[in-house]
Motif scaffolding. Structure first.
Motif, PDB file in Angstrom:
ATOM      1  N   ILE A  79       0.809  -1.226   0.000  1.00 27.11           N
ATOM      2  CA  ILE A  79       0.000   0.000   0.000  1.00 27.11           C
ATOM      3  C   ILE A  79       0.840   1.274   0.000  1.00 27.11           C
ATOM      4  O   ILE A  79       0.323   2.342  -0.287  1.00 27.11           O
ATOM      5  CB  ILE A  79      -0.989   0.038   1.190  1.00 27.11           C
ATOM      6  CG1 ILE A  79      -0.251  -0.129   2.517  1.00 27.11           C
ATOM      7  CG2 ILE A  79      -2.071  -1.008   1.016  1.00 27.11           C
ATOM      8  CD1 ILE A  79      -1.118   0.089   3.744  1.00 27.11           C
ATOM      9  N   ALA A  80       2.126   1.188   0.325  1.00 28.40           N
ATOM     10  CA  ALA A  80       2.960   2.401   0.335  1.00 28.40           C
ATOM     11  C   ALA A  80       4.424   2.007   0.448  1.00 28.40           C
ATOM     12  O   ALA A  80       4.760   0.860   0.743  1.00 28.40           O
ATOM     13  CB  ALA A  80       2.570   3.306   1.511  1.00 28.40           C
ATOM     14  N   THR A  81       5.276   2.993   0.221  1.00 24.93           N
ATOM     15  CA  THR A  81       6.713   2.854   0.437  1.00 24.93           C
ATOM     16  C   THR A  81       7.155   3.993   1.343  1.00 24.93           C
ATOM     17  O   THR A  81       6.780   5.145   1.117  1.00 24.93           O
ATOM     18  CB  THR A  81       7.480   2.941  -0.900  1.00 24.93           C
ATOM     19  OG1 THR A  81       7.009   1.908  -1.759  1.00 24.93           O
ATOM     20  CG2 THR A  81       8.972   2.788  -0.687  1.00 24.93           C
ATOM     21  N   ARG A  85       4.966   7.299   0.018  1.00 23.61           N
ATOM     22  CA  ARG A  85       4.386   7.297  -1.325  1.00 23.61           C
ATOM     23  C   ARG A  85       3.411   6.134  -1.435  1.00 23.61           C
ATOM     24  O   ARG A  85       3.841   4.976  -1.467  1.00 23.61           O
ATOM     25  CB  ARG A  85       5.483   7.152  -2.369  1.00 23.61           C
ATOM     26  CG  ARG A  85       6.343   8.383  -2.517  1.00 23.61           C
ATOM     27  CD  ARG A  85       7.268   8.279  -3.714  1.00 23.61           C
ATOM     28  NE  ARG A  85       7.681   6.942  -4.045  1.00 23.61           N
ATOM     29  CZ  ARG A  85       8.860   6.403  -3.733  1.00 23.61           C
ATOM     30  NH1 ARG A  85       9.743   7.090  -3.060  1.00 23.61           N
ATOM     31  NH2 ARG A  85       9.153   5.176  -4.094  1.00 23.61           N
ATOM     32  N   PRO A  86       2.120   6.423  -1.470  1.00 27.51           N
ATOM     33  CA  PRO A  86       1.160   5.328  -1.633  1.00 27.51           C
ATOM     34  C   PRO A  86       1.397   4.598  -2.950  1.00 27.51           C
ATOM     35  O   PRO A  86       1.769   5.206  -3.946  1.00 27.51           O
ATOM     36  CB  PRO A  86      -0.196   6.025  -1.642  1.00 27.51           C
ATOM     37  CG  PRO A  86       0.048   7.344  -0.984  1.00 27.51           C
ATOM     38  CD  PRO A  86       1.458   7.715  -1.324  1.00 27.51           C
ATOM     39  N   MET A  87       1.208   3.310  -2.925  1.00 25.27           N
ATOM     40  CA  MET A  87       1.285   2.517  -4.142  1.00 25.27           C
ATOM     41  C   MET A  87       0.025   2.816  -4.957  1.00 25.27           C
ATOM     42  O   MET A  87      -0.996   3.204  -4.383  1.00 25.27           O
ATOM     43  CB  MET A  87       1.312   1.020  -3.803  1.00 25.27           C
ATOM     44  CG  MET A  87       2.434   0.620  -2.865  1.00 25.27           C
ATOM     45  SD  MET A  87       4.052   0.860  -3.572  1.00 25.27           S
ATOM     46  CE  MET A  87       4.148  -0.577  -4.598  1.00 25.27           C
ATOM     47  N   PRO A  88       0.054   2.632  -6.249  1.00 17.74           N
ATOM     48  CA  PRO A  88      -1.170   2.820  -7.025  1.00 17.74           C
ATOM     49  C   PRO A  88      -2.280   1.940  -6.440  1.00 17.74           C
ATOM     50  O   PRO A  88      -2.090   0.745  -6.248  1.00 17.74           O
ATOM     51  CB  PRO A  88      -0.781   2.371  -8.439  1.00 17.74           C
ATOM     52  CG  PRO A  88       0.708   2.574  -8.486  1.00 17.74           C
ATOM     53  CD  PRO A  88       1.195   2.276  -7.090  1.00 17.74           C
ATOM     54  N   GLY A  89      -3.390   2.556  -6.113  1.00 15.81           N
ATOM     55  CA  GLY A  89      -4.510   1.821  -5.527  1.00 15.81           C
ATOM     56  C   GLY A  89      -4.389   1.597  -4.026  1.00 15.81           C
ATOM     57  O   GLY A  89      -5.296   1.037  -3.413  1.00 15.81           O
ATOM     58  N   GLY A  90      -3.278   2.014  -3.417  1.00 14.44           N
ATOM     59  CA  GLY A  90      -3.058   1.768  -1.983  1.00 14.44           C
ATOM     60  C   GLY A  90      -4.082   2.445  -1.094  1.00 14.44           C
ATOM     61  O   GLY A  90      -4.616   1.834  -0.162  1.00 14.44           O
ATOM     62  N   ALA A  91      -4.378   3.719  -1.362  1.00  8.84           N
ATOM     63  CA  ALA A  91      -5.349   4.449  -0.544  1.00  8.84           C
ATOM     64  C   ALA A  91      -6.733   3.807  -0.652  1.00  8.84           C
ATOM     65  O   ALA A  91      -7.439   3.649   0.355  1.00  8.84           O
ATOM     66  CB  ALA A  91      -5.402   5.916  -0.960  1.00  8.84           C
TER      67      ALA A  91
END
Length: 170
Positions: A57-59, A139-145
């Motif tokens: 979900i994020a880095t 940095r949220p991953m694409p779709g993480g939020a």
């Protein structure tokens, strides 16, 4: 909803926002301390954050400050600037701050600090080592939020346990 209901919601949301913000700051500090320790122990700078089912979900990445040129001896630096760049020294016998920032931006942050044009070591200047990281990026991953929101709505994330507002167990 009437005005009274809206007012109640505003008060409740404000209390919750403040509580969540305090928890967020405390968790952020704990993560920063943990990332610093992992950097020292394992040379780790970045980590991927996942949901309990291992969905990324994020880095999180430590933000490394850069070393900076600083004035270690104001008198020596001012004397050098007056001798070599007299138009950049004010009658107060101080280096103009704008020129100093410009000069510092052009100086190498390693070894003795030297004039980039002449190679002469500039008296009064030294390189300060970079401090410990004071922050990290998230940095949220694409779709993480969206994944977090879905997990919250489906009950996969138990906010009462996650937040434990007031420090108590639920």
């Amino acid at each position: 909803m009437n005005l009274r209901d809206h007012a109640t919601r505003v008060v409740v949301l404000r209390v919750l926002r403040d509580a969540v913000e305090a928890e967020y700051r405390a968790e952020r500090r704990a993560v920063l301390d943990g990332l610093r320790a992992a950097r020292a122990e394992l040379a780790l700078k970045s980590m991927r954050v996942t949901m309990p089912d291992d969905t990324p979900i994020a880095t999180l990445t430590l933000i490394d400050p850069q070393p900076a040129v600083v004035v270690a001896d104001e008198d020596a630096f001012s004397a050098w600037a007056a001798a070599n760049h007299p138009g950049e020294v004010e009658t107060l016998v101080r280096v103009r701050p704008a020129w100093q920032r410009d000069l510092f931006a052009r100086l190498a942050c390693s070894g003795p600090v030297a004039d980039p044009h002449t190679g002469e070591v500039i008296p009064g200047l030294t390189v300060a080592p970079a401090p410990e990281p004071r922050s990290f990026s998230l940095r949220p991953m694409p779709g993480g939020a969206e994944r977090v929101a879905r997990a919250w709505h489906t009950g996969e994330i138990d906010l009462r346990r996650l937040l434990a507002l007031g420090g108590g167990e639920t």
